[in-house]
Design a protein around this motif. Structure first.
Motif, PDB file in Angstrom:
ATOM      1  N   LEU A  45      82.350 -26.025  34.487  1.00 44.57           N
ATOM      2  CA  LEU A  45      82.320 -24.680  33.923  1.00 44.57           C
ATOM      3  C   LEU A  45      81.631 -23.755  34.913  1.00 44.57           C
ATOM      4  N   PRO A  46      81.968 -22.490  34.870  1.00 46.11           N
ATOM      5  CA  PRO A  46      81.282 -21.536  35.754  1.00 46.11           C
ATOM      6  C   PRO A  46      79.858 -21.287  35.268  1.00 46.11           C
ATOM      7  N   THR A  47      79.078 -20.696  36.137  1.00 44.40           N
ATOM      8  CA  THR A  47      77.775 -20.183  35.711  1.00 44.40           C
ATOM      9  C   THR A  47      78.044 -18.968  34.831  1.00 44.40           C
ATOM     10  N   ILE A  48      77.018 -18.501  34.158  1.00 40.32           N
ATOM     11  CA  ILE A  48      77.174 -17.288  33.348  1.00 40.32           C
ATOM     12  C   ILE A  48      77.630 -16.129  34.229  1.00 40.32           C
ATOM     13  N   CYS A  80      75.009  -7.219  31.983  1.00 37.67           N
ATOM     14  CA  CYS A  80      74.119  -8.193  31.345  1.00 37.67           C
ATOM     15  C   CYS A  80      72.682  -7.981  31.791  1.00 37.67           C
ATOM     16  N   PRO A  81      71.762  -7.897  30.836  1.00 43.41           N
ATOM     17  CA  PRO A  81      70.345  -7.811  31.198  1.00 43.41           C
ATOM     18  C   PRO A  81      69.839  -9.191  31.636  1.00 43.41           C
ATOM     19  N   PRO A  82      68.649  -9.268  32.193  1.00 42.10           N
ATOM     20  CA  PRO A  82      68.082 -10.586  32.500  1.00 42.10           C
ATOM     21  C   PRO A  82      68.050 -11.426  31.213  1.00 42.10           C
ATOM     22  N   PHE A  83      68.347 -12.722  31.347  1.00 44.09           N
ATOM     23  CA  PHE A  83      68.483 -13.534  30.139  1.00 44.09           C
ATOM     24  C   PHE A  83      67.182 -13.641  29.361  1.00 44.09           C
ATOM     25  N   ALA A  84      66.043 -13.701  30.026  1.00 45.49           N
ATOM     26  CA  ALA A  84      64.758 -13.783  29.311  1.00 45.49           C
ATOM     27  C   ALA A  84      64.587 -12.573  28.393  1.00 45.49           C
ATOM     28  N   GLU A  85      64.972 -11.415  28.884  1.00 43.57           N
ATOM     29  CA  GLU A  85      64.905 -10.183  28.085  1.00 43.57           C
ATOM     30  C   GLU A  85      65.864 -10.270  26.901  1.00 43.57           C
ATOM     31  N   ARG A  86      67.033 -10.776  27.162  1.00 50.15           N
ATOM     32  CA  ARG A  86      68.035 -10.886  26.102  1.00 50.15           C
ATOM     33  C   ARG A  86      67.615 -11.890  25.034  1.00 50.15           C
ATOM     34  N   LEU A  87      67.035 -13.002  25.460  1.00 53.96           N
ATOM     35  CA  LEU A  87      66.585 -14.021  24.512  1.00 53.96           C
ATOM     36  C   LEU A  87      65.491 -13.463  23.607  1.00 53.96           C
ATOM     37  N   ILE A 107      68.782 -28.019  21.980  1.00 54.36           N
ATOM     38  CA  ILE A 107      68.384 -27.630  23.338  1.00 54.36           C
ATOM     39  C   ILE A 107      66.925 -28.068  23.520  1.00 54.36           C
ATOM     40  N   SER A 108      66.613 -28.612  24.667  1.00 54.67           N
ATOM     41  CA  SER A 108      65.241 -29.097  24.872  1.00 54.67           C
ATOM     42  C   SER A 108      64.252 -27.929  24.869  1.00 54.67           C
ATOM     43  N   GLN A 109      63.063 -28.220  24.381  1.00 55.54           N
ATOM     44  CA  GLN A 109      62.010 -27.206  24.314  1.00 55.54           C
ATOM     45  C   GLN A 109      61.671 -26.684  25.703  1.00 55.54           C
ATOM     46  N   GLY A 110      61.560 -27.567  26.671  1.00 51.44           N
ATOM     47  CA  GLY A 110      61.230 -27.153  28.030  1.00 51.44           C
ATOM     48  C   GLY A 110      62.270 -26.232  28.626  1.00 51.44           C
ATOM     49  N   ARG A 111      63.524 -26.591  28.444  1.00 52.87           N
ATOM     50  CA  ARG A 111      64.613 -25.747  28.954  1.00 52.87           C
ATOM     51  C   ARG A 111      64.583 -24.378  28.279  1.00 52.87           C
ATOM     52  N   PHE A 112      64.396 -24.366  26.959  1.00 50.49           N
ATOM     53  CA  PHE A 112      64.356 -23.116  26.212  1.00 50.49           C
ATOM     54  C   PHE A 112      63.240 -22.211  26.729  1.00 50.49           C
ATOM     55  N   GLY A 118      61.987 -16.679  32.042  1.00 49.51           N
ATOM     56  CA  GLY A 118      62.740 -16.190  33.194  1.00 49.51           C
ATOM     57  C   GLY A 118      62.777 -17.143  34.372  1.00 49.51           C
ATOM     58  N   ILE A 119      62.472 -18.402  34.148  1.00 44.84           N
ATOM     59  CA  ILE A 119      62.470 -19.396  35.220  1.00 44.84           C
ATOM     60  C   ILE A 119      63.888 -19.845  35.541  1.00 44.84           C
ATOM     61  N   SER A 120      64.711 -19.928  34.518  1.00 41.53           N
ATOM     62  CA  SER A 120      66.111 -20.317  34.705  1.00 41.53           C
ATOM     63  C   SER A 120      66.958 -19.623  33.658  1.00 41.53           C
ATOM     64  N   VAL A 121      68.266 -19.767  33.797  1.00 43.77           N
ATOM     65  CA  VAL A 121      69.206 -19.216  32.817  1.00 43.77           C
ATOM     66  C   VAL A 121      70.025 -20.369  32.251  1.00 43.77           C
ATOM     67  N   PRO A 122      70.539 -20.203  31.044  1.00 44.87           N
ATOM     68  CA  PRO A 122      71.294 -21.292  30.436  1.00 44.87           C
ATOM     69  C   PRO A 122      72.658 -21.498  31.081  1.00 44.87           C
ATOM     70  N   THR A 123      73.178 -22.671  30.888  1.00 47.47           N
ATOM     71  CA  THR A 123      74.544 -22.972  31.283  1.00 47.47           C
ATOM     72  C   THR A 123      75.481 -22.390  30.226  1.00 47.47           C
ATOM     73  N   VAL A 124      76.745 -22.329  30.555  1.00 44.55           N
ATOM     74  CA  VAL A 124      77.730 -21.790  29.612  1.00 44.55           C
ATOM     75  C   VAL A 124      77.737 -22.607  28.322  1.00 44.55           C
ATOM     76  N   ASP A 125      77.688 -23.930  28.420  1.00 43.63           N
ATOM     77  CA  ASP A 125      77.721 -24.725  27.189  1.00 43.63           C
ATOM     78  C   ASP A 125      76.496 -24.453  26.305  1.00 43.63           C
ATOM     79  N   ASN A 126      75.338 -24.163  26.892  1.00 44.10           N
ATOM     80  CA  ASN A 126      74.171 -23.821  26.082  1.00 44.10           C
ATOM     81  C   ASN A 126      74.280 -22.428  25.484  1.00 44.10           C
ATOM     82  N   VAL A 127      74.902 -21.512  26.194  1.00 43.28           N
ATOM     83  CA  VAL A 127      75.130 -20.180  25.625  1.00 43.28           C
ATOM     84  C   VAL A 127      76.086 -20.286  24.435  1.00 43.28           C
TER      85      VAL A 127
END
Length: 147
Positions: A45-48, A80-87, A107-112, A118-127
């Motif tokens: 899958l592509p990245t977001i 799209c805004p930064p994902f941390a802001e959107r979350l 979804i794992s707590q650490g990943r969330f 703002g350390i990482s962004v989710p994969t498409v399947d997590n979105v």
């Protein structure tokens, strides 16, 4: 059918409909031909970011690309805004705790918390998991649409 195959079928249909090939699409989007080929083969899958670039190119929703919407029609999408802001917006909008979201979605707590900080962004399947959890579109999750 898994999400990779759904995406590959939709992308292939769009290429045929627009009389394009993988090489041309890759060039226009600034991607490697092999990346588009992997998408078309259902291998990844592509990245977001890449998903949004593909949707913008074909003037369709990300939900249409992921077969979560049956029809493709042109709409105006927001950047799209930064994902941390959107979350943070989503948690407030839906009056929902982080715990409830990651616990319910699997979804794992650490990943969330990496997304939240703002350390990482989710994969498409997590979105997609988030969109199903909140019962909304992928475009709303990533901030492309208002609803």
């Amino acid at each position: 059918m898994d999400i990779e195959l759904k995406f590959s079928e939709t992308l292939n249909d769009l290429l045929i409909e627009h009389n394009l090939n993988a090489r041309t699409l890759a060039k226009v989007l600034g991607m490697e031909n092999s990346t588009i080929t992997r998408y078309l083969n259902g291998e990844r899958l592509p990245t977001i970011d890449s998903l949004v670039r593909i949707a913008d190119y074909f003037k369709c929703s990300t939900d249409y690309l992921l077969c979560m919407e049956d029809e493709s029609y042109q709409r105006d999408f927001s950047p799209c805004p930064p994902f941390a802001e959107r979350l943070a917006f989503l948690l407030n909008y839906y009056k929902c705790s982080s715990y409830r979201v990651y616990h319910t979605t699997g979804i794992s707590q650490g990943r969330f918390y990496d997304w939240k900080n703002g350390i990482s962004v989710p994969t498409v399947d997590n979105v997609v998991k988030l969109a199903k959890h909140f019962n909304c579109s992928v475009d709303f999750i990533i901030g492309r649409s208002k609803i």
